[in-house]
Motif scaffolding. Structure first.
Motif, PDB file in Angstrom:
ATOM      1  N   GLU A   1       0.407 -17.022   5.161  1.00 35.64           N
ATOM      2  CA  GLU A   1       2.138 -16.871   5.695  1.00 35.64           C
ATOM      3  C   GLU A   1       2.542 -16.268   5.574  1.00 35.64           C
ATOM      4  OE1 GLU A   1       3.359 -20.907   4.492  1.00 35.64           O
ATOM      5  OE2 GLU A   1       1.262 -21.936   4.682  1.00 35.64           O
ATOM      6  N   TRP A   2       3.208 -15.527   4.413  1.00 36.58           N
ATOM      7  CA  TRP A   2       4.521 -14.477   3.492  1.00 36.58           C
ATOM      8  C   TRP A   2       3.921 -13.255   3.387  1.00 36.58           C
ATOM      9  CZ3 TRP A   2       3.962 -18.341  -0.659  1.00 36.58           C
ATOM     10  CH2 TRP A   2       4.219 -19.709  -0.124  1.00 36.58           C
ATOM     11  N   PHE A   3       2.330 -13.091   2.937  1.00 36.82           N
ATOM     12  CA  PHE A   3       2.789 -11.417   3.328  1.00 36.82           C
ATOM     13  C   PHE A   3       1.385 -11.360   4.041  1.00 36.82           C
ATOM     14  CE2 PHE A   3       3.056 -13.398  -1.086  1.00 36.82           C
ATOM     15  CZ  PHE A   3       4.669 -12.759  -1.500  1.00 36.82           C
ATOM     16  N   GLU A   4       1.082  -9.744   4.566  1.00 32.95           N
ATOM     17  CA  GLU A   4       0.224  -9.113   5.604  1.00 32.95           C
ATOM     18  C   GLU A   4      -0.975  -8.961   4.053  1.00 32.95           C
ATOM     19  OE1 GLU A   4       0.610  -7.935   8.362  1.00 32.95           O
ATOM     20  OE2 GLU A   4       2.450  -8.001   7.787  1.00 32.95           O
ATOM     21  N   ARG A   5      -2.234  -9.591   5.245  1.00 33.62           N
ATOM     22  CA  ARG A   5      -3.920  -8.854   5.137  1.00 33.62           C
ATOM     23  C   ARG A   5      -3.786  -7.437   4.594  1.00 33.62           C
ATOM     24  NH1 ARG A   5      -7.484 -13.582   4.908  1.00 33.62           N
ATOM     25  NH2 ARG A   5      -5.909 -15.325   5.844  1.00 33.62           N
ATOM     26  N   VAL A   6      -4.328  -6.748   3.291  1.00 29.97           N
ATOM     27  CA  VAL A   6      -4.642  -5.683   3.551  1.00 29.97           C
ATOM     28  C   VAL A   6      -6.201  -5.534   3.013  1.00 29.97           C
ATOM     29  CG1 VAL A   6      -2.081  -4.796   3.130  1.00 29.97           C
ATOM     30  CG2 VAL A   6      -3.868  -5.174   1.218  1.00 29.97           C
ATOM     31  N   ALA A   7      -6.687  -4.119   3.177  1.00 25.68           N
ATOM     32  CA  ALA A   7      -7.808  -4.267   2.922  1.00 25.68           C
ATOM     33  C   ALA A   7      -8.066  -2.791   1.624  1.00 25.68           C
ATOM     34  CB  ALA A   7      -8.630  -2.863   4.090  1.00 25.68           C
ATOM     35  N   GLU A   8      -6.634  -2.154   1.124  1.00 26.49           N
ATOM     36  CA  GLU A   8      -7.288  -2.021  -0.614  1.00 26.49           C
ATOM     37  C   GLU A   8      -6.412  -2.819  -1.321  1.00 26.49           C
ATOM     38  OE1 GLU A   8      -4.914  -0.006   1.859  1.00 26.49           O
ATOM     39  OE2 GLU A   8      -3.049  -0.312   1.327  1.00 26.49           O
ATOM     40  N   ALA A   9      -6.918  -2.754  -2.767  1.00 22.77           N
ATOM     41  CA  ALA A   9      -6.713  -3.199  -3.771  1.00 22.77           C
ATOM     42  C   ALA A   9      -5.242  -3.809  -3.475  1.00 22.77           C
ATOM     43  CB  ALA A   9      -7.733  -2.840  -4.781  1.00 22.77           C
ATOM     44  N   MET A  10      -4.633  -4.706  -4.049  1.00 18.46           N
ATOM     45  CA  MET A  10      -3.464  -4.796  -4.201  1.00 18.46           C
ATOM     46  C   MET A  10      -3.413  -5.365  -5.984  1.00 18.46           C
ATOM     47  SD  MET A  10      -1.615  -3.969  -1.870  1.00 18.46           S
ATOM     48  CE  MET A  10      -0.571  -4.740  -0.893  1.00 18.46           C
TER      49      MET A  10
ATOM     50  N   LEU B   1      -3.910   2.857  -8.035  1.00 12.47           N
ATOM     51  CA  LEU B   1      -4.468   3.391  -7.110  1.00 12.47           C
ATOM     52  C   LEU B   1      -5.859   4.416  -7.515  1.00 12.47           C
ATOM     53  CD1 LEU B   1      -1.334   6.261  -6.594  1.00 12.47           C
ATOM     54  CD2 LEU B   1      -2.849   5.331  -4.669  1.00 12.47           C
ATOM     55  N   ARG B   2      -5.873   4.233  -9.237  1.00 13.66           N
ATOM     56  CA  ARG B   2      -7.302   4.492  -9.638  1.00 13.66           C
ATOM     57  C   ARG B   2      -8.182   3.760  -9.055  1.00 13.66           C
ATOM     58  NH1 ARG B   2      -9.363   7.098 -14.260  1.00 13.66           N
ATOM     59  NH2 ARG B   2      -7.671   8.859 -14.360  1.00 13.66           N
ATOM     60  N   LEU B   3      -7.731   2.517  -9.536  1.00 15.30           N
ATOM     61  CA  LEU B   3      -9.007   1.759  -9.444  1.00 15.30           C
ATOM     62  C   LEU B   3      -9.093   1.568  -7.093  1.00 15.30           C
ATOM     63  CD1 LEU B   3     -10.366  -1.734  -9.449  1.00 15.30           C
ATOM     64  CD2 LEU B   3      -8.305  -2.889  -8.445  1.00 15.30           C
ATOM     65  N   ARG B   4      -8.129   2.122  -6.858  1.00 17.08           N
ATOM     66  CA  ARG B   4      -7.975   1.581  -5.238  1.00 17.08           C
ATOM     67  C   ARG B   4      -9.264   3.286  -4.933  1.00 17.08           C
ATOM     68  NH1 ARG B   4      -2.690   1.723  -2.191  1.00 17.08           N
ATOM     69  NH2 ARG B   4      -2.286  -0.735  -2.952  1.00 17.08           N
TER      70      ARG B   4
END
Length: 167
Positions: free
Chosen positions: A104-113, A135-138
């Motif tokens: 409801e509050w945050f965008e869906r993103v493809a990369e690890a957050m 960044l390393r995890l991504r």
């Protein structure tokens, strides 16, 4: 829930960071429930068994701490005794309720957050350190340097991983 939970010896604590891309400005009416819940949820975290530390600014939370140079991103970073303590907090009570409403509050993103890593007991990670780990995890997926609750590593592996640098 994690497949394996690791409880470090006192030499290590578990750092976690999660970032989220806001759908609306923090003062927008659409984010009122989220903003109103920040202080109560942070108070529960602060009192939770296994909680060690969390990132705070002058405001008392970290919503105004810059991350990745993007004003639409907010950061949450904390240190816990181990994966069990973090998991117990994340999936119970008011935090679990808020977690279920995140889209409801945050965008869906493809990369690890979100990422986790072991730190020497007493170390308080910086936002720059958290950005590097994320960044390393991504780039590489879960490793002892940066991992997830689903693919966790024991703290002993972090000794070698801590010396690795992002290329």
């Amino acid at each position: 829930m994690p497949k394996d939970s690791f409880a470090p010896e006192t030499a290590y604590e578990l750092a976690q960071v999660n970032i989220a891309r806001l759908k609306y400005p923090l003062d927008a009416p659409e984010l009122k429930d989220f903003v109103d819940a920040l202080d109560p949820v942070n108070a529960v975290a602060d009192a939770a068994d296994g909680f060690v530390w969390r990132l705070r600014s002058e405001s008392g939370n970290a919503t105004d701490v810059p991350v990745f140079g993007d004003s639409w991103l907010i950061v949450n970073m904390s240190v816990w005794r181990d994966t069990n303590a973090l998991t117990a907090f994340m999936y119970q009570g008011q935090h679990r309720e808020l977690l279920s409403r995140r889209f409801e509050w945050f965008e869906r993103v493809a990369e690890a957050m979100t990422t986790l890593w072991w730190v020497p007991a007493g170390h308080r990670p910086t936002v720059a350190e958290a950005e590097e780990r994320l960044l390393r995890l991504r780039a590489e997926g879960p490793t002892p340097y940066a991992f997830t609750l689903r693919t966790a590593f024991p703290p002993e592996t972090s000794e070698n991983a801590a010396s690795q640098q992002v290329s």
